[in-house]
Design a protein around this motif. Sequence first.
Motif, PDB file in Angstrom:
ATOM      1  N   ILE A  68       0.799  -1.179   0.189  1.00 21.29           N
ATOM      2  CA  ILE A  68      -0.009  -0.115  -0.065  1.00 21.29           C
ATOM      3  C   ILE A  68       0.942   1.214   0.237  1.00 21.29           C
ATOM      4  CG2 ILE A  68      -1.612   1.219   1.341  1.00 21.29           C
ATOM      5  CD1 ILE A  68      -2.745  -1.409   2.335  1.00 21.29           C
ATOM      6  N   GLY A  69       0.703   2.031  -0.776  1.00 21.38           N
ATOM      7  CA  GLY A  69       1.327   3.507  -0.813  1.00 21.38           C
ATOM      8  C   GLY A  69       2.121   3.311  -2.231  1.00 21.38           C
ATOM      9  N   GLY A  70       2.185   2.068  -2.883  1.00 19.24           N
ATOM     10  CA  GLY A  70       2.780   2.020  -4.196  1.00 19.24           C
ATOM     11  C   GLY A  70       1.593   1.561  -5.038  1.00 19.24           C
ATOM     12  N   LEU A  71       1.591   0.399  -5.710  1.00 16.88           N
ATOM     13  CA  LEU A  71       0.405  -0.017  -6.683  1.00 16.88           C
ATOM     14  C   LEU A  71      -0.582  -1.006  -5.895  1.00 16.88           C
ATOM     15  CD1 LEU A  71       2.643  -0.658  -9.744  1.00 16.88           C
ATOM     16  CD2 LEU A  71       1.601   1.294  -9.220  1.00 16.88           C
ATOM     17  N   GLY A  72      -0.316  -1.116  -4.799  1.00 19.89           N
ATOM     18  CA  GLY A  72      -1.098  -2.355  -3.926  1.00 19.89           C
ATOM     19  C   GLY A  72      -2.213  -1.416  -3.100  1.00 19.89           C
ATOM     20  N   PRO A  73      -3.103  -2.356  -2.566  1.00 15.64           N
ATOM     21  CA  PRO A  73      -2.762  -3.864  -2.203  1.00 15.64           C
ATOM     22  C   PRO A  73      -3.214  -4.413  -3.561  1.00 15.64           C
ATOM     23  CG  PRO A  73      -4.999  -3.094  -1.493  1.00 15.64           C
ATOM     24  CD  PRO A  73      -4.076  -1.789  -2.054  1.00 15.64           C
ATOM     25  N   LEU A  74      -3.731  -4.305  -4.795  1.00 16.04           N
ATOM     26  CA  LEU A  74      -4.203  -4.995  -5.649  1.00 16.04           C
ATOM     27  C   LEU A  74      -3.992  -3.988  -7.024  1.00 16.04           C
ATOM     28  CD1 LEU A  74      -7.366  -6.765  -4.531  1.00 16.04           C
ATOM     29  CD2 LEU A  74      -4.870  -7.843  -4.474  1.00 16.04           C
ATOM     30  N   TRP A  75      -3.448  -4.876  -8.028  1.00 16.36           N
ATOM     31  CA  TRP A  75      -3.348  -4.040  -9.315  1.00 16.36           C
ATOM     32  C   TRP A  75      -4.280  -4.953 -10.451  1.00 16.36           C
ATOM     33  CZ3 TRP A  75       1.883  -3.027 -11.744  1.00 16.36           C
ATOM     34  CH2 TRP A  75       1.823  -2.050 -12.852  1.00 16.36           C
ATOM     35  N   LEU A  76      -5.178  -4.282 -10.965  1.00 14.68           N
ATOM     36  CA  LEU A  76      -5.977  -5.060 -12.252  1.00 14.68           C
ATOM     37  C   LEU A  76      -5.002  -4.884 -13.351  1.00 14.68           C
ATOM     38  CD1 LEU A  76      -8.537  -6.310 -12.800  1.00 14.68           C
ATOM     39  CD2 LEU A  76      -9.124  -4.108 -13.664  1.00 14.68           C
ATOM     40  N   VAL A  77      -4.671  -6.346 -13.868  1.00 18.79           N
ATOM     41  CA  VAL A  77      -3.979  -6.266 -15.105  1.00 18.79           C
ATOM     42  C   VAL A  77      -4.266  -7.655 -15.623  1.00 18.79           C
ATOM     43  CG1 VAL A  77      -1.870  -5.215 -14.226  1.00 18.79           C
ATOM     44  CG2 VAL A  77      -2.159  -7.663 -13.971  1.00 18.79           C
ATOM     45  N   TYR A  78      -3.713  -7.920 -16.936  1.00 19.16           N
ATOM     46  CA  TYR A  78      -4.252  -8.953 -17.683  1.00 19.16           C
ATOM     47  C   TYR A  78      -2.784  -9.181 -18.472  1.00 19.16           C
ATOM     48  CZ  TYR A  78      -5.040  -6.574 -22.018  1.00 19.16           C
ATOM     49  OH  TYR A  78      -4.792  -5.322 -23.184  1.00 19.16           O
ATOM     50  N   ASP A  79      -2.508 -10.687 -18.893  1.00 23.00           N
ATOM     51  CA  ASP A  79      -1.332 -11.021 -19.470  1.00 23.00           C
ATOM     52  C   ASP A  79      -1.500 -10.624 -21.051  1.00 23.00           C
ATOM     53  OD1 ASP A  79       0.684 -12.572 -20.662  1.00 23.00           O
ATOM     54  OD2 ASP A  79       0.190 -14.457 -19.561  1.00 23.00           O
ATOM     55  N   THR A  80      -0.325  -9.773 -21.391  1.00 18.97           N
ATOM     56  CA  THR A  80      -0.390  -9.505 -22.691  1.00 18.97           C
ATOM     57  C   THR A  80       0.421 -10.164 -23.596  1.00 18.97           C
ATOM     58  OG1 THR A  80       1.584  -8.088 -22.294  1.00 18.97           O
ATOM     59  CG2 THR A  80      -0.455  -6.963 -21.704  1.00 18.97           C
ATOM     60  N   GLY A  81       1.032 -11.385 -22.991  1.00 18.54           N
ATOM     61  CA  GLY A  81       1.627 -12.222 -23.868  1.00 18.54           C
ATOM     62  C   GLY A  81       2.972 -11.859 -24.226  1.00 18.54           C
ATOM     63  N   GLY A  82       3.434 -10.725 -23.364  1.00 17.35           N
ATOM     64  CA  GLY A  82       4.689 -10.130 -23.884  1.00 17.35           C
ATOM     65  C   GLY A  82       4.778  -8.874 -24.533  1.00 17.35           C
ATOM     66  N   ARG A  83       3.563  -8.695 -25.023  1.00 16.33           N
ATOM     67  CA  ARG A  83       3.300  -7.242 -25.923  1.00 16.33           C
ATOM     68  C   ARG A  83       2.941  -6.198 -25.239  1.00 16.33           C
ATOM     69  NH1 ARG A  83       0.523 -11.554 -27.947  1.00 16.33           N
ATOM     70  NH2 ARG A  83      -1.340 -10.593 -27.553  1.00 16.33           N
ATOM     71  N   LYS A  84       3.417  -4.980 -25.538  1.00 11.08           N
ATOM     72  CA  LYS A  84       2.333  -3.858 -24.608  1.00 11.08           C
ATOM     73  C   LYS A  84       1.294  -3.927 -24.989  1.00 11.08           C
ATOM     74  CE  LYS A  84       3.595   1.003 -24.265  1.00 11.08           C
ATOM     75  NZ  LYS A  84       3.094   0.833 -22.946  1.00 11.08           N
ATOM     76  N   ALA A  85       0.266  -3.518 -24.094  1.00  9.83           N
ATOM     77  CA  ALA A  85      -0.956  -3.266 -24.132  1.00  9.83           C
ATOM     78  C   ALA A  85      -1.406  -1.900 -24.772  1.00  9.83           C
ATOM     79  CB  ALA A  85      -1.623  -3.414 -22.929  1.00  9.83           C
ATOM     80  N   PRO A  86      -2.434  -1.853 -25.422  1.00  8.66           N
ATOM     81  CA  PRO A  86      -2.824  -0.755 -26.102  1.00  8.66           C
ATOM     82  C   PRO A  86      -2.958   0.431 -24.840  1.00  8.66           C
ATOM     83  CG  PRO A  86      -4.211  -2.366 -27.009  1.00  8.66           C
ATOM     84  CD  PRO A  86      -3.362  -3.204 -26.106  1.00  8.66           C
ATOM     85  N   GLU A  87      -2.651   1.543 -25.126  1.00  5.03           N
ATOM     86  CA  GLU A  87      -2.612   2.715 -24.120  1.00  5.03           C
ATOM     87  C   GLU A  87      -3.994   2.846 -23.566  1.00  5.03           C
ATOM     88  OE1 GLU A  87      -2.104   7.452 -23.757  1.00  5.03           O
ATOM     89  OE2 GLU A  87      -0.923   6.525 -25.159  1.00  5.03           O
TER      90      GLU A  87
END
Length: 103
Positions: A68-87
């Motif tokens: 907490i105080g950074g990106l937590g407690p949780l960060w919603l993301v998905y696996d991009t397969g190593g590619r940059k996600a669209p902005e």
Amino acid sequence: MNADTEDWPRPLTMEGPLLKDVLAAAGAKGDSATLYALDGFGFEMDADKMAAHEWILAMKVEGEPIGIGGLGPLWLVYDTGGRKAPEEEERGWVWSVFHIEVE
């Protein structure tokens, strides 16, 4: 579940439960969910957006808990397969998630 993202200077490995599994475990029923960050930011996801990816509520980055105080407690993301996600999609990667409301 892991997710790699190029949103940083290098790909990162993130670990945490799938959003759909968390919602199912909570018995949540509805057509949309709003994820709220500690700063009050809310991101609404309809059923189509939730189904478009295997969304992860990351609790660890590179094996370390997200604080907490950074990106937590949780960060919603998905696996991009190593590619940059669209902005546009990256803007939906809510960090500091602490509350989920389902309607």
